[in-house]
Every structure is written in structure tokens, then in C-alpha cells.
Design an enzyme around this catalytic site. Structure first.
Site, PDB file in Angstrom:
ATOM      1  N   HIS A 149      -2.575  11.793  -3.205  1.00 42.29           N
ATOM      2  CA  HIS A 149      -2.108  10.669  -3.680  1.00 42.29           C
ATOM      3  C   HIS A 149      -3.301   9.593  -3.605  1.00 42.29           C
ATOM      4  CE1 HIS A 149      -2.045  10.169   0.654  1.00 42.29           C
ATOM      5  NE2 HIS A 149      -1.786   9.101   0.410  1.00 42.29           N
ATOM      6  N   ASP A 150      -4.357   9.845  -3.061  1.00 45.57           N
ATOM      7  CA  ASP A 150      -5.362   8.883  -3.050  1.00 45.57           C
ATOM      8  C   ASP A 150      -6.482   9.078  -4.254  1.00 45.57           C
ATOM      9  OD1 ASP A 150      -4.429   7.310  -1.033  1.00 45.57           O
ATOM     10  OD2 ASP A 150      -5.456   8.879   0.442  1.00 45.57           O
ATOM     11  N   GLU A 173      -5.715  13.107   9.415  1.00 43.13           N
ATOM     12  CA  GLU A 173      -6.494  12.497   8.565  1.00 43.13           C
ATOM     13  C   GLU A 173      -7.904  11.811   8.805  1.00 43.13           C
ATOM     14  OE1 GLU A 173      -6.626   9.597   4.662  1.00 43.13           O
ATOM     15  OE2 GLU A 173      -5.923   8.845   6.544  1.00 43.13           O
ATOM     16  N   TYR A 187      -9.989   5.714  13.231  1.00 45.07           N
ATOM     17  CA  TYR A 187     -10.446   4.069  13.470  1.00 45.07           C
ATOM     18  C   TYR A 187      -9.633   3.362  14.507  1.00 45.07           C
ATOM     19  CZ  TYR A 187     -11.308   5.732   8.669  1.00 45.07           C
ATOM     20  OH  TYR A 187     -11.761   6.323   7.552  1.00 45.07           O
ATOM     21  N   ARG A 201       1.797  13.875   9.922  1.00 42.52           N
ATOM     22  CA  ARG A 201       0.074  13.502   9.578  1.00 42.52           C
ATOM     23  C   ARG A 201      -0.127  12.357   9.920  1.00 42.52           C
ATOM     24  NH1 ARG A 201      -2.137  10.152   5.358  1.00 42.52           N
ATOM     25  NH2 ARG A 201      -3.699  10.650   4.583  1.00 42.52           N
ATOM     26  N   ASP A 240      -2.535   9.282   9.934  1.00 41.29           N
ATOM     27  CA  ASP A 240      -3.062   8.557   8.761  1.00 41.29           C
ATOM     28  C   ASP A 240      -4.377   7.889   9.554  1.00 41.29           C
ATOM     29  OD1 ASP A 240      -3.054   7.247   5.958  1.00 41.29           O
ATOM     30  OD2 ASP A 240      -2.924   5.450   7.435  1.00 41.29           O
ATOM     31  N   ASP A 288       0.760  -1.191   0.090  1.00 40.09           N
ATOM     32  CA  ASP A 288       0.185  -0.149  -0.053  1.00 40.09           C
ATOM     33  C   ASP A 288       0.766   1.343  -0.099  1.00 40.09           C
ATOM     34  OD1 ASP A 288      -1.877   1.780   0.207  1.00 40.09           O
ATOM     35  OD2 ASP A 288      -2.476   1.451   2.279  1.00 40.09           O
ATOM     36  N   GLN A 321      -2.799  -5.268   6.143  1.00 41.40           N
ATOM     37  CA  GLN A 321      -2.815  -4.105   7.076  1.00 41.40           C
ATOM     38  C   GLN A 321      -3.471  -4.476   8.507  1.00 41.40           C
ATOM     39  OE1 GLN A 321      -3.862  -1.448   4.095  1.00 41.40           O
ATOM     40  NE2 GLN A 321      -1.816  -0.226   4.571  1.00 41.40           N
TER      41      GLN A 321
END
Ligand code: NOJ
Ligand code: CA
Length: 546
Positions: free
Chosen positions: A313-314, A248, A209, A203, A205, A64, A173
């Protein structure tokens, strides 16, 4: 409210998103690296950016693109060494450029030693509980799947220990278990390690979650916010108040703003819902989508700041729009189904704008004039194209186009050896879309971007002024005032494909003169009567009210 006096550098920065792999290859192996990025620091300085955000550069199986970390404490040898990293940071700082690095703590790679150790450790032990295990895949039912084109469950069966492990992203992951205090301690150690290198920010990520709770969406749970407060306090205690945390959190404005806490969680936070609405407004030739989302955006603590962006980038994520708007976006911007991925669109700004300079400029003018710190995606400053026929999101991660030579000047490797091919699409071919060509042309996109960044940096109203929306009768026009004690700026943008006329009520500024800010052309004086402007298709003005 945080008690620390922080240097608020991030509140009016210009951030450049920099994937090392894609930027410049110094040793001809086909992969960009730290030494290459060091060589290109002058370019970044000249562009005018004040911070770079480095994408993950840690050892990783790269399934990823490095968001699958196998070792948090060093540099992946394909990108260089820790010394190269140190030199990059020093070089950036010498040029007044701050360095933000990526902190991926929600999950690791399944190749991380912690995961291997977890599988060998006895059930119930702390080592085993570094990750989230279950005997049944029914736990946390109903939690959405993020990479929905690639995964059909958030649980994956581990045949060796005969249990499922939890993952919000790819099955390779596994999510770390934040209920385990040992995990939280490890995260503090990682932060301390990189902070000691002098990085200016992280940053964070996938931050919503971190914790799972039955009966919830397993997103934004109170425990996650509590942890962030601890993390922030830890950083301030150990490293002072200058290290910035950028969340994020791809969430609705209210949930997203929760990541600021009361100024005691993250300093910054991407404004995800605003981004697709800029694109929607442009296709609908109407300001309402933008007005509505600004309306829904809560006040935030004064030490905090939104990060605004057009692309990254996504895929261009459509998670924070309604189902109907998502289809509208797909139909309008991704007629080619190959460009659709997960809940988004894997195209760059230039293609989304049909290669139109005018539209790219309009979008950037909004980025630089709306509240928030602008984050630029590498290559968008030259209007680089993409290749949606590549795997996953690779199509927006192709080599930076420096010149018309071999491999777009990115690398001297055999073209077949490049980590990804350069863009040869007829419309966006690297032979014409590249830095060298645009350096030479006075009115190129690159020169225009440099100019806009310069103006943004010279004008506090654009960087940190209050925003007051205007509501002219012509709804194809988006207009607002940015003001701070020292200046007032009027922004007027034509979202329409045709010329428009607008009348603005500026009577409170009657008697004052106006001046266009990019070319410094004197504009009409403001009177008690409606202030009349005409704008070309997709045109915009930044007017200083003197
Ligand atoms: C968000 C990152 O931007 C994306 O590139 C990555 O795949 C996921 N988080 C998982 O880490
Ligand atoms: Ca290399």
C-alpha cells in the site's frame, strides 16, 4: 532460542494484504467496510489465500490512512463495529483464513487522548513523558527523514507547551516514548485485548524506531530489540505460541534479520531489499542484483520466515538501494515524475510491468518460488492499475474492481462520494480489468494466480525447501533448485526481453525425469550432459525433478 513449540503456520502461508476501505462497501457510503469484506470472504477463499493482513481499522483522523491511531480499542465506525470485526474473524477462520492485524505502536495520532493528556500534564510527569519532548531541535541530529516530500524535520514545535515533540513520520504522528515503562505496559494491554479476539498475528509497523539514542541513527538500537524480546515472551506466556509477529523493518538484510533475534523476537520480517532488486534485474536483463542480495541475506532461525512481496500500500520503496540504483529505478520505472514520491515510486505492479501479462507472471513466479512467505497486494491478482495523480500514496489504494458496473461494483454510492475515484485510465480501465471479466475467462490473470497459489500450496519444496542457486553461463537467466526431503523443483526464469537458451549443469540428478508443473507437460530427462532449455521473452519454468 524460544522454548515454546509454535505452530509454524506463517512459514508457508499465502498472505493477502487487505485494506478494508478499498475492498467492498456494504452500506453505500462510498467506503469499504467489515460487512463488505465478510461478503467477499468467498472470493478470498477461492483465490486460495490462507491469511489476510488487515490495514489499520481503528478510530483515526485518517491523515495517514489510519496509521494515525486515536483509539486502540475499537473499530472506526466507518468500517463497522467490534461485532462486525468478530464476525469477520470467525468467517475467515471457518474458511481456513488466518487474520493478521496492524499494530502501530511507534506513534499515535496527535488526536489520541494520550497526546492531549501529555500536554496538560506537568513537565517530568509520566503522562507528559508518553511522548518525546525537547527544548531544542538539535537533539538526535542527523536522523534521516522518512517522509521527505512532506516533512523537513523530525521535530515539531508545540506552541502550547513550548517544546518540540519527536516524530519519525508525519508531524501529526507524535512518537511514543518507549523509555517510559507506562507506555510499554499500555502496548502489552493493547496486544492482549486483540489477541483475545482470536487474531493470529500482528504486523508491527515502523518497529526499528521505537527508542531514540543520542549519537545513533535512532534506528535498530539495542533497547528496541530488548523490548521486542519482552513483548514476544509476554505473548507466549499469555496467549501461547501461535500468534505471529511480522516486523516492518525496512533495513539491510543483516539489520533486518536482527528482528528475528534468536527466534525470540519477531517470527516474520519483510524482505525489503529483495523487492526492488527483482525490478532492477528485470530492467537490466541480468540476474546479478538478485544473486547479490540473496548472498547478503543471512541464515535465520528455523522458526522464522521472511515475508516476500512485489508491491504493497506504500510507494515501491527505494530506501534499500544505492543512490545510483535509485536513479536507475526512477528513470526506468517512473519516467513520469508524478509517479515519484519520497524515496520511491507510487505505482502498482501492473503499470510497472507495462501491463504485460508475461512480465506480471514472471514476477509472481519469482514471488511464489523464492524462499519466504508471499504477501499479495489486493488487486494485483487481477492486474489492477493505479492513479498517481491522487494525493500521497492514494493512487495505489483505489477501489477494488469487481465488475464493469457503477463504481466498478465496489459500491452503490454516488461516484462522487467514493473515498477515492475508481481507475479509469484507458489502459487499466475498471470496465475491462475486473474480477467478473476474469472469472469468465479461462486464461485470465486471476485464474492464473489461483492456479499458481494452488501449486504453491501443493508443493512443500516451493514453500519451505532449501534454495540452491545455479550459475549458468547465460547471466540473463536466474535459476535455482528448491528441495525438501520429499521433492525437488527446478526454477528457471528468463529476465530478458528476448528468447534465450540456457545450459544447466544438473548432472547430480542424471537419470531423473522432469515435468513442467503448471500444465504438467513431461520435459526431457536429465543426463550427464548440460541440460538445455529455451525460454521465451520473460518466460519461466517450474520443473519438478521426479
Ligand atoms: C509504514 C506504513 O506501511 C505506512 O503506510 C505508514 O504511513 C507508516 N508506516 C507510518 O505509520
Ligand atoms: Ca461502507
Amino acid at each position: 532460542m524460544s522454548t515454546h513449540t509454535t505452530d509454524l503456520w506463517y512459514k508457508d502461508a499465502v498472505i493477502y494484504e487487505l485494506p478494508l476501505k478499498s475492498f467492498y462497501d456494504s452500506n453505500d457510503d462510498g467506503i469499504g467496510d467489515f460487512r463488505g469484506a465478510i461478503d467477499k470472504l468467498d472470493y478470498l477463499e477461492e483465490l486460495g489465500v490462507t491469511a489476510v493482513w488487515l490495514l489499520p481499522f481503528f478510530p483515526s483522523p485518517l491523515k495517514d490512512d489510519g496509521y494515525d491511531i486515536a483509539d486502540y480499542y475499537t473499530v472506526n465506525p466507518i468500517y463497522g463495529t467490534l461485532d462486525d470485526f468478530r464476525e469477520f474473524v470467525a468467517g475467515a477462520k471457518r474458511r481456513g483464513i488466518r487474520v493478521i492485524i496492524e499494530l502501530v505502536i511507534n506513534h499515535t495520532s496527535d488526536q489520541h487522548p494520550w497526546f492531549k493528556r501529555a500536554k496538560e500534564a506537568p513537565e517530568g510527569s509520566s503522562f507528559r513523558n508518553f511522548y518525546v519532548w525537547s527544548r531544542s531541535a538539535d537533539k538526535y541530529e542527523g536522523v534521516r527523514i522518512i517522509f521527505k516530500d512532506f516533512e523537513d524535520s523530525n521535530w515539531t514545535w508545540d506552541p502550547e507547551i513550548e517544546q518540540y515533540y519527536w516524530h519519525r513520520f508525519y508531524h501529526h504522528q507524535p512518537d511514543l516514548n518507549f523509555d517510559n515503562p507506562e507506555v510499554r505496559l499500555e502496548i502489552f494491554k493493547i496486544i492482549d485485548y486483540w489477541a483475545d479476539f482470536g487474531v493470529d498475528g500482528f504486523r508491527l509497523d515502523a518497529i526499528p524506531y521505537l527508542f531514540e539514542r543520542e549519537g545513533t541513527s535512532c534506528e535498530n538500537v539495542p533497547e528496541t530489540h530488548a523490548f521486542l524480546k519482552e513483548l514476544r515472551a509476554h505473548i507466549e506466556r499469555k496467549h501461547g505460541g501461535e500468534i505471529m509477529l511480522l516486523a516492518e523493518a525496512n533495513m539491510w538484510p543483516k539489520d533486518s534479520a536482527a528482528y528475528f533475534g534468536e527466534g525470540d523476537e519477531c517470527h516474520m520480517n519483510f524482505h525489503f531489499p529483495l523487492m526492488p532488486r527483482l525490478y532492477m534485474a528485470l530492467k537490466r536483463h541480468h540476474r546479478q542484483d538478485i544473486v547479490d542480495i540473496l548472498d547478503e541475506t543471512p541464515e535465520i532461525p528455523s522458526v522464522c520466515q521472511w515475508a516476500t512481496f512485489l508491491r504493497n500500500h506504500d510507494e515501491l520503496t527505494l530506501e534499500m538501494v544505492t543512490e545510483m540504483d535509485r536513479w536507475f529505478m526512477w528513470e526506468e520505472y517512473a519516467e513520469n515524475h508524478q509517479a515519484r514520491i519520497n524515496l520511491g515510486i507510487r505505482l502498482r505492479l501492473a503499470r510497472l510491468m507495462d501491463g504485460s501479462r508475461r512480465k506480471m507472471e514472471l514476477m509472481n513466479s519469482l514471488l511464489f518460488s523464492m524462499p519466504g512467505t508471499p504477501v499479495l497486494y489486493y488487486g494485483d491478482e487481477i492486474g489492477m492499475g493505479d492513479n498517481c495523480y491522487l494525493n500521497d500514496r492514494d493512487g495505489v489504494r483505489t477501489p477494488m474492481q469487481w465488475n464493469a458496473n457503477l463504481n466498478a461494483g465496489f459500491s452503490n454510492a454516488n461516484p462522487q462520494e467514493l473515498y477515492l475515484p475508481v481507475v479509469i485510465d484507458p489502459e487499466f480501465n475498471y470496465r475491462t480489468i475486473n474480477v467478473e471479466v476474469q472469472e469468465k475467462r479461462h486464461r485470465s490473470m486471476l485464474q492464473w494466480m489461483r492456479k499458481m497459489i494452488g501449486i504453491y500450496k501443493d508443493h512443500p519444496a516451493l514453500r519451505s525447501g532449501d534454495m540452491q542457486l545455479l550459475f549458468p553461463a547465460n547471466e540473463r537467466i536466474l535459476a535455482y533448485i528448491r528441495s525438501c526431503p520429499s521433492e525437488t523443483v527446478l526454477v528457471v526464469a528468463n529476465l530478458s526481453y528476448k528468447p534465450e537458451v540456457v545450459e544447466l549443469d544438473l548432472s547430480e540428478y542424471a537419470g531423473r525425469s522432469t515435468r513442467e508443473m503448471i500444465y504438467e507437460t513431461p520435459f526431457p530427462q536429465i543426463t550427464d550432459r548440460p541440460f538445455l532449455l529455451t525460454l521465451g521473452a520473460y518466460g519461466f519454468y517450474w520443473l519438478q525433478i521426479d
